[in-house]
Scaffold this motif. Structure first.
Motif, PDB file in Angstrom:
ATOM      1  N   ALA A 174       2.234  -6.462  -7.869  1.00 56.61           N
ATOM      2  CA  ALA A 174       2.118  -5.197  -7.143  1.00 56.61           C
ATOM      3  C   ALA A 174       3.436  -4.871  -6.450  1.00 56.61           C
ATOM      4  N   SER A 175       3.810  -3.599  -6.523  1.00 52.90           N
ATOM      5  CA  SER A 175       4.938  -3.061  -5.763  1.00 52.90           C
ATOM      6  C   SER A 175       4.363  -2.234  -4.619  1.00 52.90           C
ATOM      7  N   TYR A 176       5.107  -2.121  -3.527  1.00 62.77           N
ATOM      8  CA  TYR A 176       4.599  -1.446  -2.338  1.00 62.77           C
ATOM      9  C   TYR A 176       5.470  -0.252  -1.979  1.00 62.77           C
ATOM     10  N   TYR A 177       4.833   0.727  -1.315  1.00 61.53           N
ATOM     11  CA  TYR A 177       5.486   1.980  -0.944  1.00 61.53           C
ATOM     12  C   TYR A 177       5.186   2.310   0.506  1.00 61.53           C
ATOM     13  N   SER A 178       6.231   2.695   1.228  1.00 61.33           N
ATOM     14  CA  SER A 178       6.055   3.164   2.598  1.00 61.33           C
ATOM     15  C   SER A 178       5.945   4.677   2.589  1.00 61.33           C
ATOM     16  N   LEU A 179       5.183   5.187   3.527  1.00 62.85           N
ATOM     17  CA  LEU A 179       4.974   6.619   3.695  1.00 62.85           C
ATOM     18  C   LEU A 179       5.881   7.103   4.812  1.00 62.85           C
ATOM     19  N   ASN A 180       6.660   8.136   4.538  1.00 62.68           N
ATOM     20  CA  ASN A 180       7.558   8.710   5.530  1.00 62.68           C
ATOM     21  C   ASN A 180       7.252  10.202   5.609  1.00 62.68           C
ATOM     22  N   ILE A 181       6.576  10.604   6.687  1.00 60.06           N
ATOM     23  CA  ILE A 181       6.154  11.995   6.822  1.00 60.06           C
ATOM     24  C   ILE A 181       6.199  12.418   8.285  1.00 60.06           C
ATOM     25  N   GLY A 182       6.809  13.541   8.537  1.00 64.12           N
ATOM     26  CA  GLY A 182       6.864  14.068   9.894  1.00 64.12           C
ATOM     27  C   GLY A 182       7.510  13.131  10.893  1.00 64.12           C
ATOM     28  N   GLY A 183       8.462  12.324  10.443  1.00 65.84           N
ATOM     29  CA  GLY A 183       9.124  11.386  11.337  1.00 65.84           C
ATOM     30  C   GLY A 183       8.393  10.062  11.490  1.00 65.84           C
ATOM     31  N   ASP A 184       7.167   9.979  10.991  1.00 66.46           N
ATOM     32  CA  ASP A 184       6.417   8.725  11.030  1.00 66.46           C
ATOM     33  C   ASP A 184       6.702   7.927   9.767  1.00 66.46           C
ATOM     34  N   VAL A 185       6.919   6.642   9.926  1.00 69.97           N
ATOM     35  CA  VAL A 185       7.075   5.748   8.779  1.00 69.97           C
ATOM     36  C   VAL A 185       5.952   4.724   8.849  1.00 69.97           C
ATOM     37  N   ILE A 186       5.144   4.696   7.805  1.00 70.90           N
ATOM     38  CA  ILE A 186       4.057   3.743   7.711  1.00 70.90           C
ATOM     39  C   ILE A 186       4.428   2.763   6.608  1.00 70.90           C
ATOM     40  N   GLU A 187       4.811   1.568   7.021  1.00 70.13           N
ATOM     41  CA  GLU A 187       5.281   0.553   6.077  1.00 70.13           C
ATOM     42  C   GLU A 187       4.165   0.126   5.130  1.00 70.13           C
ATOM     43  N   ASP A 188       4.511  -0.009   3.876  1.00 75.45           N
ATOM     44  CA  ASP A 188       3.608  -0.546   2.864  1.00 75.45           C
ATOM     45  C   ASP A 188       2.223   0.112   2.928  1.00 75.45           C
ATOM     46  N   ALA A 189       2.202   1.433   2.950  1.00 74.80           N
ATOM     47  CA  ALA A 189       0.941   2.178   3.025  1.00 74.80           C
ATOM     48  C   ALA A 189       0.217   2.225   1.689  1.00 74.80           C
ATOM     49  N   ALA A 190       0.952   2.018   0.590  1.00 76.08           N
ATOM     50  CA  ALA A 190       0.370   2.108  -0.748  1.00 76.08           C
ATOM     51  C   ALA A 190       0.946   1.015  -1.630  1.00 76.08           C
ATOM     52  N   TRP A 191       0.244   0.748  -2.710  1.00 77.08           N
ATOM     53  CA  TRP A 191       0.741  -0.217  -3.685  1.00 77.08           C
ATOM     54  C   TRP A 191       0.452   0.287  -5.088  1.00 77.08           C
ATOM     55  N   SER A 192       1.155  -0.319  -6.053  1.00 77.09           N
ATOM     56  CA  SER A 192       1.035   0.099  -7.441  1.00 77.09           C
ATOM     57  C   SER A 192       1.292  -1.091  -8.358  1.00 77.09           C
ATOM     58  N   TYR A 193       0.591  -1.104  -9.474  1.00 75.63           N
ATOM     59  CA  TYR A 193       0.857  -2.078 -10.528  1.00 75.63           C
ATOM     60  C   TYR A 193       1.575  -1.333 -11.639  1.00 75.63           C
ATOM     61  N   GLU A 194       2.895  -1.460 -11.661  1.00 75.05           N
ATOM     62  CA  GLU A 194       3.673  -0.720 -12.647  1.00 75.05           C
ATOM     63  C   GLU A 194       3.566  -1.314 -14.049  1.00 75.05           C
ATOM     64  N   THR A 195       3.360  -2.625 -14.121  1.00 78.75           N
ATOM     65  CA  THR A 195       3.149  -3.284 -15.422  1.00 78.75           C
ATOM     66  C   THR A 195       2.008  -4.292 -15.259  1.00 78.75           C
ATOM     67  N   PRO A 196       0.786  -3.799 -15.176  1.00 78.98           N
ATOM     68  CA  PRO A 196      -0.350  -4.704 -14.966  1.00 78.98           C
ATOM     69  C   PRO A 196      -0.650  -5.527 -16.218  1.00 78.98           C
ATOM     70  N   TYR A 197      -1.491  -6.521 -16.033  1.00 78.89           N
ATOM     71  CA  TYR A 197      -1.963  -7.300 -17.164  1.00 78.89           C
ATOM     72  C   TYR A 197      -2.751  -6.388 -18.105  1.00 78.89           C
ATOM     73  N   PRO A 198      -2.826  -6.753 -19.398  1.00 79.07           N
ATOM     74  CA  PRO A 198      -3.462  -5.878 -20.392  1.00 79.07           C
ATOM     75  C   PRO A 198      -4.862  -5.376 -20.016  1.00 79.07           C
ATOM     76  N   ALA A 199      -5.684  -6.208 -19.407  1.00 81.68           N
ATOM     77  CA  ALA A 199      -7.041  -5.779 -19.050  1.00 81.68           C
ATOM     78  C   ALA A 199      -7.057  -4.695 -17.977  1.00 81.68           C
ATOM     79  N   MET A 200      -5.932  -4.526 -17.274  1.00 82.23           N
ATOM     80  CA  MET A 200      -5.862  -3.566 -16.167  1.00 82.23           C
ATOM     81  C   MET A 200      -4.965  -2.367 -16.482  1.00 82.23           C
ATOM     82  N   LEU A 201      -4.634  -2.164 -17.728  1.00 89.27           N
ATOM     83  CA  LEU A 201      -3.729  -1.068 -18.106  1.00 89.27           C
ATOM     84  C   LEU A 201      -4.144   0.314 -17.597  1.00 89.27           C
TER      85      LEU A 201
END
Length: 108
Positions: free
Chosen positions: A62-89
């Protein structure tokens, strides 16, 4: 893992950062469901990839993403599987969000 039959919105302080009718609902064991949202339905301009990564024995890295909106930064607010295992494509490249960092609404 099933297509979500309802609309999912993700908000920060009432401001929408994602809105979709194409979410994938993932239910694992007794955990609450997680909604994976296509990137095309996420305002990616609010998100920046962080250095954090984690490993899941079922989904992959999993890779993580911070949200930056209106001057607020929320660290690691989202995640993503950019290359998941085959069963999770189906979740490849989708984003999921921490419900303690944003508001997730299921509409309908």
């Amino acid at each position: 893992m099933t297509p979500c039959p309802t609309r999912i919105r993700v908000l920060h302080d009432g401001h929408p950062v994602a809105d979709t009718e194409a979410a994938i609902r993932l239910q694992e064991a007794s955990y609450p469901p997680v909604y994976y949202i296509p990137r095309d339905d996420v305002v990616m301009g609010f998100f920046g990839k962080t250095r954090r990564v984690s490993e899941c024995p079922y989904k992959g890295t999993a890779s993580y993403y911070s949200l930056n909106i209106g001057g607020d930064v929320i660290e690691d607010a989202a995640w993503s599987y950019e290359t998941p295992y085959p069963a999770m494509l189906p979740i490849e490249g989708y984003l999921a969000f921490y419900p303690d960092k944003v508001t997730i609404e299921e509409i309908g």
